[in-house]
Design a protein around this motif. Structure first.
Motif, mmCIF file in Angstrom:
data_model
loop_
_atom_site.group_PDB
_atom_site.id
_atom_site.type_symbol
_atom_site.label_atom_id
_atom_site.label_comp_id
_atom_site.label_asym_id
_atom_site.label_seq_id
_atom_site.Cartn_x
_atom_site.Cartn_y
_atom_site.Cartn_z
ATOM 1 N N ALA A 108 -7.430 5.882 -9.824
ATOM 2 C CA ALA A 108 -8.635 6.368 -10.533
ATOM 3 C C ALA A 108 -9.678 6.846 -9.513
ATOM 4 O O ALA A 108 -9.708 6.359 -8.385
ATOM 5 N N TYR A 109 -10.526 7.795 -9.920
ATOM 6 C CA TYR A 109 -11.673 8.145 -9.068
ATOM 7 C C TYR A 109 -12.536 6.903 -8.906
ATOM 8 O O TYR A 109 -12.670 6.105 -9.843
ATOM 9 N N SER A 110 -13.159 6.797 -7.743
ATOM 10 C CA SER A 110 -14.130 5.704 -7.573
ATOM 11 C C SER A 110 -15.540 6.286 -7.654
ATOM 12 O O SER A 110 -15.718 7.487 -7.868
ATOM 13 N N HIS A 111 -16.524 5.444 -7.443
ATOM 14 C CA HIS A 111 -17.904 5.893 -7.247
ATOM 15 C C HIS A 111 -17.865 6.997 -6.180
ATOM 16 O O HIS A 111 -17.146 6.866 -5.179
ATOM 17 N N SER A 112 -18.628 8.065 -6.348
ATOM 18 C CA SER A 112 -18.535 9.203 -5.425
ATOM 19 C C SER A 112 -18.942 8.828 -4.005
ATOM 20 O O SER A 112 -18.492 9.441 -3.033
ATOM 21 N N SER A 325 -20.754 14.032 -4.821
ATOM 22 C CA SER A 325 -20.255 13.959 -6.201
ATOM 23 C C SER A 325 -19.434 15.194 -6.558
ATOM 24 O O SER A 325 -18.525 15.130 -7.387
ATOM 25 N N GLY A 327 -17.348 16.577 -4.787
ATOM 26 C CA GLY A 327 -15.965 16.294 -4.366
ATOM 27 C C GLY A 327 -15.367 15.087 -5.081
ATOM 28 O O GLY A 327 -14.310 14.599 -4.675
ATOM 29 N N LEU A 328 -16.057 14.566 -6.048
ATOM 30 C CA LEU A 328 -15.637 13.421 -6.884
ATOM 31 C C LEU A 328 -15.613 12.092 -6.126
ATOM 32 O O LEU A 328 -16.427 11.227 -6.394
ATOM 33 N N CYS A 329 -14.688 11.916 -5.198
ATOM 34 C CA CYS A 329 -14.725 10.669 -4.407
ATOM 35 C C CYS A 329 -13.815 10.803 -3.190
ATOM 36 O O CYS A 329 -12.888 11.607 -3.202
ATOM 37 N N PRO A 331 -10.723 9.635 -0.726
ATOM 38 C CA PRO A 331 -9.429 9.059 -1.122
ATOM 39 C C PRO A 331 -9.493 7.527 -1.145
ATOM 40 O O PRO A 331 -10.056 6.910 -0.244
ATOM 41 N N LEU A 332 -8.935 6.933 -2.185
ATOM 42 C CA LEU A 332 -8.982 5.472 -2.306
ATOM 43 C C LEU A 332 -8.195 4.791 -1.193
ATOM 44 O O LEU A 332 -8.580 3.735 -0.697
ATOM 45 N N GLN A 335 -10.425 4.546 1.657
ATOM 46 C CA GLN A 335 -11.492 3.552 1.444
ATOM 47 C C GLN A 335 -10.951 2.138 1.692
ATOM 48 O O GLN A 335 -11.624 1.296 2.291
#
Ligand code: PLP
Length: 475
Positions: A108-112, A325, A327-329, A331-332, A335
């Motif tokens: 899922a996307y995370s916080h940006s 934002s 770029g959405l977020c 890569p998890l 992170q």
């Protein structure tokens, strides 16, 4: 329909140059493919990638840190902890569970700005390192340090009359990004004779020159430890640089991705600019970059990093947030890599002993290689090499005779590129010519990494090549 042509594209794109993956690296790839054929006619049996600080690249020998990969594996597929109950140490399982509760699925996307929980861990890491507070709200997780540098440069530049002060030699991300955003490169030279030290006076001279040319310097880039030089700044110089930024209203862009790569810790330690700015209570706007690509982590392909903003107004932070934002977020996987870097196992944790052994080994290997390589390079005629105390590189200077320079010009090459191409053609060793990083007029260098195994064999090839080159073209 009009055909799509180069001329119809944004002209800035044609101006971008990035030597680390330039002509030499492209030719090395061709050779690598050629070597797969039995009748390849090449005078070497492998390509040695000494051109890029990519520690886990195929052919190099830096292993990933087990703890990092175990946490990553459980984050990818949480069921693994139950399917293989005796495989993962308890602290790894606990870490993955804790992260999963915060993140949910890594699909899922995370916080940006990056997972808030991980940003808190980054802030804690910074506080423990510096002894000064850090605000998770001022930290942005990124897809590698490059993404952060690129964003900040794009926000700071107002074309066509603004520029950024860049060390020479530099890591070409800076000149490439400035070219892309129509910013002016304002070079200041590092001093090779004093171990690639940074001179406040030379930066001041570059600021004054920019002013006379109608260019507004917006920011000062400092790479510490340096790339390609490996130099480390001392704290008193750092204080002076902070004052210089105050004097000329410059944003300080502190690229500190090599902060954990220290080869002479007894004499050369790392001090962050965050600490210096906090200690001197300076109002200088500072952006500090860090990455999981370097240090002992070496997770270049995972794309993880962060930047911390100090002395930035809430209004500007909101603009940075708006831009990330888009770029959405980040890569998890990157992170999560950042979390493992800033929160490694502690003494008493089940993973600690192995983590300690692995990281000590990596440090020792890099230290030994750096020392051995610089000593052997310095013993070659016409070569001088600063024994770099940090980062992953050496940047030897080579004297090239008039006949070598003439042969290079006849081939349409810069003399150091000519030397590096002959080195590649003869030995399969791929380095980056100094012209890709910048150097003084009439000087020639190349950058090689300290990451290649088999130093004896590899440096032996380099020595033989150098002697042969001198025989061909004179000293
Ligand atoms: C000085 C410096 N800054 C930034 C980067 C970019 O690193 P990342 O992989 O985190 O984007 C590099 C990579 O080599 C580097 O040498």
């Amino acid at each position: 329909m009009r055909p799509l042509t180069v001329e119809s594209l944004n002209p800035s794109i044609s101006q971008v140059q990035y030597a680390v993956r330039g002509e030499l690296a492209i030719k090395a790839e061709v050779y690598r493919e050629q070597l797969k054929q039995t009748d390849n006619n090449l005078p070497f049996d492998k390509v040695i990638s000494s051109n890029i600080g990519n520690p886990q690249q195929k052919g190099l020998d830096q292993p990933p840190i087990t703890f990092t990969r175990q946490v990553a594996a459980l984050m990818e597929w949480p069921m693994l902890a139950d399917l293989a109950p005796n495989v993962f140490p308890r602290d790894v399982v606990a870490r993955a569970k804790e992260l999963s509760e915060e993140i949910g699925s890594i699909g899922a996307y995370s916080h940006s700005q990056g997972v808030p929980f991980i940003r808190k861990s980054v802030a804690q890491f910074i506080e423990d390192r510096d002894g000064f507070p850090s605000d998770p709200g001022h930290i942005f997780l990124t897809g590698g340090a490059s993404a952060g540098v690129s964003l900040l440069i794009s926000m700071l530049i107002t074309p066509p009359t603004s520029g950024i002060l860049i060390p020479i030699p530099q890591y070409p991300l800076y000149t490439a990004t400035l070219a892309q955003h129509n910013g002016v490169v304002l070079p200041y030279h590092l001093d090779e004779a004093s171990g690639w030290s940074t001179s406040v006076e030379s930066i001041e001279a570059a600021v004054e020159k920019a002013h006379t040319e109608g260019i507004t310097p917006k920011a000062l880039v400092i790479i510490n430890p340096g790339n390609p030089t490996g130099a480390l700044l001392d704290e008193s110089t750092q204080v002076k640089l902070v004052h210089l930024c105050e004097k000329y209203s410059l944003v300080l862009l502190a690229d500190e991705v090599y902060q954990a790569n220290l080869h002479q810790p007894e004499s050369h330690s790392f001090t962050s600019f965050k600490k210096v700015v906090a200690q001197t209570r300076s109002p200088v706007p500072l952006v500090s970059f860090h990455s999981i690509s370097k240090g002992v982590s070496g997770e270049c392909g995972r794309r993880g990093g962060y930047f911390e903003c100090t002395n930035f107004s809430e209004e500007i932070l909101a603009l940075i947030y708006k831009m990330v934002s888009v770029g959405l977020c980040p890569p998890l996987s990157g992170q999560i890599g950042v979390d493992s870097m800033v929160r490694p196992p502690k003494p008493g944790d089940e993973s600690y002993e192995l983590w300690k052994k692995e990281t000590d080994t990596i440090h020792e290997v890099l230290r030994t290689r750096t020392r051995t390589m610089s000593a052997r390079l310095n013993a070659l005629p016409g070569v001088s090499c600063v024994d770099s105390p940090g980062a992953l590189y050496l940047y030897p200077q080579i004297q090239l005779s008039k006949s070598a320079q003439d042969a290079a010009r006849a081939a349409g090459k810069e003399p150091d590129a000519f030397y590096a191409l002959e080195l590649l053609d003869e030995t399969g060793i791929c380095v980056v010519p100094g012209s890709g990083f910048g150097q003084k007029e009439g000087e020639w260098h190349y950058r090689l990494t300290c990451l290649c195994p088999g130093v004896d064999e590899y440096v032996g090839k380099l020595e033989n090549f150098h002697r042969g080159f001198i025989e061909r073209y004179g000293a």
